[in-house]
Every structure is written in C-alpha cells, then in structure tokens.
Design an enzyme around this catalytic site. Structure first.
Site, mmCIF file in Angstrom:
data_model
loop_
_atom_site.group_PDB
_atom_site.id
_atom_site.type_symbol
_atom_site.label_atom_id
_atom_site.label_comp_id
_atom_site.label_asym_id
_atom_site.label_seq_id
_atom_site.Cartn_x
_atom_site.Cartn_y
_atom_site.Cartn_z
ATOM 1 N N ASN A 74 0.819 -1.210 0.000
ATOM 2 C CA ASN A 74 0.000 0.000 0.000
ATOM 3 C C ASN A 74 0.850 1.256 0.000
ATOM 4 O O ASN A 74 0.588 2.210 -0.735
ATOM 5 C CB ASN A 74 -0.930 0.006 1.212
ATOM 6 C CG ASN A 74 -2.180 -0.829 1.000
ATOM 7 O OD1 ASN A 74 -2.616 -1.026 -0.129
ATOM 8 N ND2 ASN A 74 -2.743 -1.329 2.081
ATOM 9 N N ASP A 132 -5.427 -3.348 -3.182
ATOM 10 C CA ASP A 132 -6.719 -3.997 -3.468
ATOM 11 C C ASP A 132 -6.557 -5.117 -4.488
ATOM 12 O O ASP A 132 -7.187 -6.178 -4.375
ATOM 13 C CB ASP A 132 -7.715 -2.963 -3.995
ATOM 14 C CG ASP A 132 -8.160 -1.985 -2.924
ATOM 15 O OD1 ASP A 132 -7.862 -2.235 -1.747
ATOM 16 O OD2 ASP A 132 -8.783 -0.970 -3.275
ATOM 17 N N GLU A 148 -6.068 -7.585 5.574
ATOM 18 C CA GLU A 148 -5.389 -8.576 4.730
ATOM 19 C C GLU A 148 -5.451 -9.969 5.343
ATOM 20 O O GLU A 148 -4.637 -10.842 5.022
ATOM 21 C CB GLU A 148 -3.930 -8.167 4.503
ATOM 22 C CG GLU A 148 -3.072 -8.114 5.759
ATOM 23 C CD GLU A 148 -3.108 -6.769 6.466
ATOM 24 O OE1 GLU A 148 -2.196 -6.487 7.244
ATOM 25 O OE2 GLU A 148 -4.063 -5.984 6.241
#
Length: 481
Positions: free
Chosen positions: A363, A372, A398
């Site tokens: 990220n 994503d 996650e």
C-alpha cells in the site's frame, strides 16, 4: 373456519417475513457503516482536529442507533476543517513576509525568501497530492458501495457521476464538494431500506383491512341468509296454520278450496322471494370471494417479491465488497454450523487463519489500488484451490480465515503449504517491477471440550508465531492448555 385459519397462518408468515426484512435492513446499515468507517480512515492524517472529528464519527457509527442530528453537526465541523486545509499556512506566510533585521556592520545579508517560498510550494504540492489520493480512494470505496447497495434512480446517477469526479477531477473545490456528498449518499442509502420496509408494511396493512372488510361482509351475508330462512319458515308455518284452522272451521268445500289455493300461492310467493334473495346473496358472495382471491394473490405476489429481494440482499450482505468472498458475518454463521455438526459427529474439523505478509509495504509503495489488486488475486487463488466443502472468508484487512471439514490438522497444514507456495509464485507486477507476495498461517483443530472461540484463538496465536518466526510459513497450534 378453515379460511380464517388459513389467513391467520399467512398473516403470521408475513409477520415473520417482516422481522427478517428488519434484520436484513440492519445488516445493510452495518455494511454502510463499515464503508463510512473506511472512508474516515482513508481521510486521516490531514489535521489533528479533523482526525478527532473522524474518530468521533467512527465511535458514533458503532452505536446501535444513528443520531442524524449529531451527524449533521459533525458534518458541519468536518466541512470547516476541510475548508481550513485549503487555506495557505498563515503562520508560514507571515514568517516569510516579516523582514529580518541584521546589524549594519554584518557582511552577511539577510537570506532571500525564495528557498522558503519554494519549500512552501512543495508543501502545498504535497498537500494537494495527499488530498487527491484521499479523493481517489473515496471514489474507489464509493464504487464498491454502488455494487452492493440499491439507491433511488436519481441518487444512483448522482453517485456514479460523483464517483467519476472523485476518480478523475484535479479541482480540489470540486473534490471537496464531492466528499461532502458521500456522507449524504450513505445516509440516503441507509434510510431508503427503512422507507421501503415501511411502505411494504403500509401496503400490507391496507390489504389486511380490505380482507377484514370482506370477512365482515361474508359474516353479514351469512347472518342475512339465516334471517331470511327463519322468516320463510315463519311465513310457511303461519300459512299452514291458517289452512288447518280454516279446514276445521269451514263447512263449504268451494270456499275451502279457494282459501287453500290462496294460502298455497302465498307460500309459493314466499319461497320465490327467498330464492331470489338467496340468488342475489350468492352473486354478491361470489364477487366478494373473487375480490378476496385477488387480494390474497396480490399479497402473496408482493410477499414473494419481498422475500426474493431479502434473499438477494441477504446474500450481498454476507459478501465482502472487495474480494467477493464471504465476509466476517458469513464466517460466524458457517463456523457455528460446522461446530454444531462437529459436536454431533466428531469428524475432524480444522480452522486456519491467514495473513498476507508485509501488506502495508504494498500500500505504501504502490498505492491502495495495488493493495486492493493483491487482495483480490490472493482471494481468487485461495478460493479456487479449496474443495466445495471447504469455506474461506475475508476476516478483515489482509486477513483470511478457512474452515476445513473432514480434515485433520496435519492434512490442513499440507493444504496450506501448497497454497502458500502457489501464491509466492504468482507474477505480481507494479510499476513494471516484479513483487513477491507471501502469506503466513496458523492452523488449529477442534478437540474435546473446545469452543469456537478457543480454537480460533489457538489458530490466531499460531499465525503470530509464524510471523515472528520469519513469515511465509504455516504453524500448527500448540496443544490446548
């Protein structure tokens, strides 16, 4: 009586369906609340006061009831904080504009303001980029929301236009207005389900009132039939009594014949009138019966439509927006089901908890879109490598959870290691760079005296042991104790 009993059963079924719809509305509201929490988290880090307001909003979302008045107050406060983000740093500009006095004898002149101004420009550029990233992220979340929630046609069109604006616009004023509208759309989506449910109950109540009136009309018709029958019997008895009296008292045969004939005609007229009235009542009852059948058919059709919608919305409420896997609520339902079956048959049952390694780096380095994408691909690969009897869900972030019925702990470890090796070989590429994605997992099997929470806790501790042991590995839970 049978008709009354049948209707009562239908009425009770409708009440039960109404309760189910209420539960579904609560589930949809929870989903929307989670979406708004995600939006708040995506907006953090801009200003300390704004972070406090967003944190207060998230706390309010966790309550059982929603205070729309308080939400509007919070929205006004958040709007003011967002507006402050657009204003230049007054203190910095003041420092740059204040002349710096130096002794005349000093050979070193005052430092020019250009570097500081350049630094201010860099800060403004960084702030704008940060705002754009937030707007893009909110646009992505809004797109996921539109996939799962049905809005009014006008609101849906506005939401899709708003999503495109958040994803593509570079104008911060336009983006700020768009962010303000997101909260209003979420509230509109929450309240729409309640309005639909209230409208259904109103229509149901109107049809129940109509059916009740039909029942009352039937009761009145039945009472009228009984009264007419009693009146007919009274008239016949009266005429027969008069005939008997005249037969006994009459001395002329001709006069007696005329009297009997007259009374028989009177009896025939009473019977004819009764039959005509009965025929008219039958017609009215037939019409009322047809109307009742139409009303019942409408109630049943509407009920089936609502039940189908509830089933669809229930299915959507149990699906994670991003990965399309079952979500945490679906996991709890399936876990309870498998646990009860395990208690009954004592066949092996194993839980696994998975967590993608170093997911925050993806990220931070490549953005939330890349994160994503990783979640979606990992979810798809894991799901495709499980049996139909197995169950996988996204637990949060996650983290994923698996249920492996008829599978001992050692066999589950082999399955997880095979999956782990496959995931590590997936060709992830971001910005032209190959990226290796791995996961760690903890595995625990149900045993005598175990509860759902105890086994999950053991699997979760085994996951953290795998993380502490270097990641990219599967650990079996230690024995209970």
């Amino acid at each position: 009586m049978t008709s009354d009993q049948s209707w009562k059963e239908k009425y009770l079924q409708e009440l039960e369906s109404a309760e189910q719809r209420q539960k579904q509305w609560e589930a949809e509201k929870t989903s929307l609340q989670r979406m708004l929490v995600r939006t708040c988290l995506a907006s953090e880090g801009q200003a300390a006061e704004l972070d406090l307001l967003l944190n207060e909003l998230r706390k309010d979302l966790r309550k059982d009831s929603l205070d729309l008045v308080k939400w509007r107050t919070l929205q006004d406060q958040i709007d003011r904080q967002i507006a402050l983000l657009d204003e230049p740093a007054v203190a910095s500009l003041a420092a740059l504009s204040t002349p710096v006095s130096t002794p005349v004898s000093s050979p070193i002149s005052a430092a020019p303001p250009q570097p500081a101004a350049a630094a201010g420009d860099d800060n403004d550029l960084g702030n704008n980029q940060q705002r754009l990233r937030i707007a893009r992220r909110v646009g992505q979340l809004l797109g996921q929301l539109l996939q799962q929630v049905t809005l009014e046609p006008g609101a849906d069109a506005e939401a899709r236009q708003l999503q495109q604006s958040l994803l593509k616009s570079e104008d911060w004023e336009e983006l700020r207005e768009g962010l303000n509208r997101v909260a209003e759309l979420v509230i509109a989506a929450v309240t729409r389900g309640q309005r639909d449910f209230e409208a259904f109950l109103k229509r149901l109540d109107e049809r129940l009132q109509s059916l009740r009136q039909h029942f009352q009309d039937q009761s009145s018709a039945q009472a009228g039939r009984l009264d007419a029958s009693v009146e007919l019997d009274r008239e016949i008895q009266q005429e027969l009594a008069q005939i008997g009296h005249q037969v006994q008292s009459s001395h002329e045969l001709a006069g007696l014949k005329q009297s009997v004939t007259r009374h028989l005609q009177s009896i025939g007229g009473a019977v004819r009138r009764f039959r005509e009235q009965e025929s008219e009542r039958e017609k009215n009852l037939s019409h009322q019966l047809e109307a009742m059948q139409e009303k019942l058919a409408a109630v049943e059709a509407n009920s089936e439509k609502m039940q189908e919608r509830i089933r669809e919305e229930r299915a959507r409420a149990l699906i994670d927006l991003l990965t399309q896997l079952p979500n945490r609520e679906a996991w709890q339902e399936r876990l309870a089901f498998e646990y009860n079956r395990w208690q009954r048959y004592r066949h092996p049952l194993t839980i696994a908890v998975l967590d993608i390694d170093l997911f925050k780096r993806v990220n931070d380095s490549y953005g939330h879109i890349a994160g994503d994408r990783v979640l979606q691909l990992v979810a798809r690969e894991l799901r495709d490598r499980l049996r139909n009897t197995d169950f996988i869900a996204r637990f949060g972030g996650e983290e994923f959870v698996l249920l492996l019925p008829e599978t001992p702990c050692a066999a589950a470890e082999g399955v997880l290691n095979e999956m782990r090796g496959h995931i590590a070989q997936l060709p992830f590429h971001f910005r032209g760079e190959p990226v290796t994605v791995t996961f760690s997992a903890g595995v625990a099997e149900f045993g005598d005296g175990d509860t759902e929470e105890a086994v999950f806790d053991r699997a979760d501790r085994a996951l953290y042991a795998a993380k502490d042991g270097g990641r990219n590995q599967v650990r079996l839970a230690s024995a209970r104790g």
